[in-house]
Design a protein around this motif. Structure first.
Motif, PDB file in Angstrom:
ATOM      1  N   GLY A   2      11.394  25.552  40.368  1.00  0.00           N
ATOM      2  CA  GLY A   2      11.669  24.127  40.308  1.00  0.00           C
ATOM      3  C   GLY A   2      13.131  23.815  40.106  1.00  0.00           C
ATOM      4  O   GLY A   2      13.680  22.900  40.721  1.00  0.00           O
ATOM      5  N   GLN A   6      15.516  21.716  42.624  1.00  0.00           N
ATOM      6  CA  GLN A   6      16.257  20.558  42.121  1.00  0.00           C
ATOM      7  C   GLN A   6      17.756  20.714  42.385  1.00  0.00           C
ATOM      8  O   GLN A   6      18.422  19.792  42.796  1.00  0.00           O
ATOM      9  N   PHE A 102       9.143  18.087  41.449  1.00  0.00           N
ATOM     10  CA  PHE A 102      10.420  18.621  40.982  1.00  0.00           C
ATOM     11  C   PHE A 102      11.445  17.525  40.675  1.00  0.00           C
ATOM     12  O   PHE A 102      12.641  17.765  40.713  1.00  0.00           O
TER      13      PHE A 102
END
Length: 170
Positions: A2, A6, A102
């Protein structure tokens, strides 16, 4: 995983002169169909019309390879139903399922809000589904809760679902 997603996704303002609708249409339609149920997803005709309004702002979410994995778009309410030229309506925000969860919606909307502010907008309006919890997320969001000026629930007869309408200060 994640944190990587991001960190490596970026946003980009769409320039229809450099990337005509025909070159992005398949990506946008695939994202729309994968992110929404058939009764909620926008049609190709609707997306074409919204993307091609001269005053529409479109932001793409790109993965680390430069592929479009999400988008959001807004247009002035004066294009649609009122003479209000300081309010933009967020038509749609969609992200491919593999990229959901996310906190990328915040990245997309943040970029969209900055683009709208540069164009002189002071407010955004949007509708959010209630049944999937998205309307409540907006209501509770630290990003929005102090900026929500009005909200009300309404039944969308086209989608056959309840939605919450928001007017939010930029």
């Amino acid at each position: 995983m994640g944190e990587y997603i991001q960190r490596t996704t970026t946003t980009k303002v769409w320039n229809p002169y450099l990337q005509p609708w025909e070159t992005i249409k398949t990506d946008i339609l695939n994202i729309e169909k994968s992110a929404f149920s058939p009764q909620v997803a926008s049609t190709e005709e609707r997306l074409y019309r919204v993307f091609n309004l001269t005053s529409t702002s479109v932001i793409f979410l790109l993965n680390d390879k430069g592929d479009i994995v999400g988008y959001t778009c807004a247009y002035p309410l004066s294009e649609n139903k009122t003479k209000d030229d300081k309010t933009a309506y967020i038509e749609s925000t969609a992200i491919k399922p593999d990229y959901q969860g996310f906190r990328l919606v915040g990245k997309l909307i943040g970029s969209l809000e900055e683009a709208l502010k540069r164009k002189g907008f002071m407010y955004i309006e949007r509708d959010a589904l209630i049944d999937n919890g998205y309307a409540d997320k907006i209501t509770r969001s630290d990003t929005y809760k102090e900026r929500i000026l009005e909200s009300y629930d309404w039944f969308n007869t086209y989608m056959q679902q309840w939605q919450r309408h928001f007017k939010i200060r930029l």
